[in-house]
Design a protein around this motif. Sequence first.
Motif, PDB file in Angstrom:
ATOM      1  N   GLY A 173      24.704 -27.617  60.624  1.00  0.00           N
ATOM      2  CA  GLY A 173      25.384 -26.317  61.094  1.00  0.00           C
ATOM      3  C   GLY A 173      24.219 -25.216  61.017  1.00  0.00           C
ATOM      4  O   GLY A 173      24.727 -24.076  61.049  1.00  0.00           O
TER       5      GLY A 173
ATOM      6  N   LEU B 218      26.272 -34.840  64.700  1.00  0.00           N
ATOM      7  CA  LEU B 218      27.246 -35.077  63.803  1.00  0.00           C
ATOM      8  C   LEU B 218      27.962 -36.404  64.581  1.00  0.00           C
ATOM      9  O   LEU B 218      28.691 -37.240  63.700  1.00  0.00           O
ATOM     10  CB  LEU B 218      28.004 -34.135  63.357  1.00  0.00           C
ATOM     11  CG  LEU B 218      27.158 -33.072  62.438  1.00  0.00           C
ATOM     12  CD1 LEU B 218      27.908 -31.846  62.082  1.00  0.00           C
ATOM     13  CD2 LEU B 218      26.908 -33.712  61.345  1.00  0.00           C
TER      14      LEU B 218
ATOM     15  N   SER C 151      33.501 -26.777  64.459  1.00  0.00           N
ATOM     16  CA  SER C 151      33.787 -27.109  66.027  1.00  0.00           C
ATOM     17  C   SER C 151      34.273 -25.923  66.799  1.00  0.00           C
ATOM     18  O   SER C 151      35.017 -26.159  67.742  1.00  0.00           O
ATOM     19  CB  SER C 151      34.908 -28.497  65.895  1.00  0.00           C
ATOM     20  OG  SER C 151      35.859 -27.839  65.420  1.00  0.00           O
TER      21      SER C 151
ATOM     22  N   SER D 189      37.350 -23.941  54.735  1.00  0.00           N
ATOM     23  CA  SER D 189      37.870 -22.567  55.106  1.00  0.00           C
ATOM     24  C   SER D 189      38.960 -22.126  54.078  1.00  0.00           C
ATOM     25  O   SER D 189      39.570 -22.951  53.385  1.00  0.00           O
ATOM     26  CB  SER D 189      38.581 -22.730  56.227  1.00  0.00           C
ATOM     27  OG  SER D 189      39.595 -21.630  56.585  1.00  0.00           O
TER      28      SER D 189
HETATM   29  N1  LIG Z   1      35.546 -17.122  61.415  1.00  0.00           N
HETATM   30  C1  LIG Z   1      35.906 -17.172  60.148  1.00  0.00           C
HETATM   31  O1  LIG Z   1      36.467 -15.906  59.545  1.00  0.00           O
HETATM   32  C2  LIG Z   1      36.185 -18.255  59.218  1.00  0.00           C
HETATM   33  C3  LIG Z   1      36.530 -18.194  57.952  1.00  0.00           C
HETATM   34  C4  LIG Z   1      36.606 -19.660  57.372  1.00  0.00           C
HETATM   35  C5  LIG Z   1      35.842 -20.626  57.914  1.00  0.00           C
HETATM   36  N2  LIG Z   1      35.647 -20.687  58.920  1.00  0.00           N
HETATM   37  C6  LIG Z   1      34.968 -21.921  59.487  1.00  0.00           C
HETATM   38  O2  LIG Z   1      33.444 -21.724  59.593  1.00  0.00           O
HETATM   39  C7  LIG Z   1      33.065 -22.328  60.851  1.00  0.00           C
HETATM   40  C8  LIG Z   1      32.424 -21.771  61.759  1.00  0.00           C
HETATM   41  O3  LIG Z   1      31.124 -21.370  60.960  1.00  0.00           O
HETATM   42  P1  LIG Z   1      29.870 -20.730  61.916  1.00  0.00           P
HETATM   43  O4  LIG Z   1      30.420 -19.262  62.147  1.00  0.00           O
HETATM   44  O5  LIG Z   1      28.993 -20.690  61.130  1.00  0.00           O
HETATM   45  O6  LIG Z   1      29.914 -21.658  63.074  1.00  0.00           O
HETATM   46  P2  LIG Z   1      29.355 -21.786  64.544  1.00  0.00           P
HETATM   47  O7  LIG Z   1      28.544 -20.174  64.562  1.00  0.00           O
HETATM   48  O8  LIG Z   1      30.254 -21.758  65.499  1.00  0.00           O
HETATM   49  O9  LIG Z   1      28.216 -22.797  64.369  1.00  0.00           O
HETATM   50  C9  LIG Z   1      28.652 -24.279  64.213  1.00  0.00           C
HETATM   51  C10 LIG Z   1      27.422 -24.896  63.935  1.00  0.00           C
HETATM   52  O10 LIG Z   1      27.958 -26.493  63.742  1.00  0.00           O
HETATM   53  C11 LIG Z   1      27.062 -26.992  64.771  1.00  0.00           C
HETATM   54  N3  LIG Z   1      27.528 -28.134  65.570  1.00  0.00           N
HETATM   55  C12 LIG Z   1      28.629 -28.160  66.052  1.00  0.00           C
HETATM   56  N4  LIG Z   1      28.934 -29.624  66.378  1.00  0.00           N
HETATM   57  C13 LIG Z   1      28.084 -30.313  66.014  1.00  0.00           C
HETATM   58  C14 LIG Z   1      27.549 -31.739  66.036  1.00  0.00           C
HETATM   59  N5  LIG Z   1      28.353 -32.603  67.112  1.00  0.00           N
HETATM   60  N6  LIG Z   1      26.251 -32.119  65.661  1.00  0.00           N
HETATM   61  C15 LIG Z   1      25.470 -31.242  65.171  1.00  0.00           C
HETATM   62  N7  LIG Z   1      26.027 -29.856  64.767  1.00  0.00           N
HETATM   63  C16 LIG Z   1      26.872 -29.445  65.335  1.00  0.00           C
HETATM   64  C17 LIG Z   1      26.563 -25.864  65.770  1.00  0.00           C
HETATM   65  O11 LIG Z   1      25.403 -26.557  66.399  1.00  0.00           O
HETATM   66  P3  LIG Z   1      24.986 -26.235  68.134  1.00  0.00           P
HETATM   67  O12 LIG Z   1      24.066 -24.981  67.820  1.00  0.00           O
HETATM   68  O13 LIG Z   1      24.388 -27.277  68.459  1.00  0.00           O
HETATM   69  O14 LIG Z   1      26.211 -25.721  68.522  1.00  0.00           O
HETATM   70  C18 LIG Z   1      26.380 -25.134  65.010  1.00  0.00           C
HETATM   71  O15 LIG Z   1      25.068 -25.034  64.138  1.00  0.00           O
HETATM   72  C19 LIG Z   1      34.435 -23.028  61.669  1.00  0.00           C
HETATM   73  O16 LIG Z   1      34.390 -24.330  61.236  1.00  0.00           O
HETATM   74  C20 LIG Z   1      35.414 -22.214  61.057  1.00  0.00           C
HETATM   75  O17 LIG Z   1      36.656 -23.029  60.938  1.00  0.00           O
HETATM   76  C21 LIG Z   1      35.660 -19.791  59.914  1.00  0.00           C
END
Ligand SMILES: NC(=O)c1ccc[n+]([C@@H]2O[C@H](COP(=O)([O-])OP(=O)(O)OC[C@H]3O[C@@H](n4cnc5c(N)ncnc54)[C@H](OP(=O)(O)O)[C@@H]3O)[C@@H](O)[C@H]2O)c1
Length: 259
Positions: free
Chosen positions: A14, A58, A80, A116
Amino acid sequence: MSQKQMITDVLMVGATGSIGRLAVKAAQRHGLRPRALVRDAQRGEELLPGVELVQGDLEDPATLLSAVGGADAILLTHGSGSDTRRDARAHVDYGGVLNILQALDGAKPRVALMTSIYATRSDIPGATPWKRRSERLLRASGLPYTIVRPGWFDLAGATQRRLVLEQGGTGDGGVARDQIAETLVRSLLTDTALGKTFELIATEGEEPSDWADLFGALKADESGSVDGVLDPFNLPVESEPPALRADLDAVRSLRGAGG
Ligand SMILES: NC(=O)c1ccc[n+]([C@@H]2O[C@H](COP(=O)([O-])OP(=O)(O)OC[C@H]3O[C@@H](n4cnc5c(N)ncnc54)[C@H](OP(=O)(O)O)[C@@H]3O)[C@@H](O)[C@H]2O)c1
């Protein structure tokens, strides 16, 4: 829970994400050697200049075998969020952890998993059990782990730098992205974080200065349990679909594999 491990090489899952990019920087600050799992090498080069990249998806277990090889630690912040498929959380949030654990082939790196603050909540609209299920896989694996459940990203003011680590899944609040990244990396490097699961929010005050004490004040998860130590009993394993219980058994069976 595990012997002290020397950590240098860290696979960042990620890494191109909003937390992952900061986690890569935090790992570098702490003298670690991050290796970023990326689906798209060009995107990886743009977002993570100068960082070692390893290509993999993944959802494609075969691509993960070389990615996990030689990692002393794995830091998972994948999600996701931007994936519009109905079952994306099952495939990515949960399936990604399953596939990484199965790719390890007996290796026993230390793991930090970001899920989360709502991982155990069934009363929050839109919350799903997939992150909690991914946590269960990690606990069942027997690997040395820490699970960090952050609150709302960046929903904390500039002066809210005091980190509050809670257990039991009832809290709410925000925390800065950079503090989530720092906490994840610190958890890999601090013995008192081993085997612990906690929610992470920030309140008014100063940054932590003693991470060993911060993690050390928490209860450890119970040995043999797939849930966090104070998690609510609202998703009994016995009532889970057979395929998910089979995944837990498959991960447990990896405990004896390798060295
Ligand atoms: N927003 C909030 O306030 C909050 C609070 C708590 C928890 N969360 C959780 O935090 C997560 C989001 O974190 P974030 O903002 O860092 O996420 P993000 O910016 O959406 O990044 C998601 C990462 O996962 C990777 N990824 C997705 N599918 C993949 C796959 N099939 N194979 C390899 N890598 C993959 C993406 O790669 P690519 O660059 O290739 O797409 C990217 O590096 C979510 O799951 C959410 O539920 C969010």
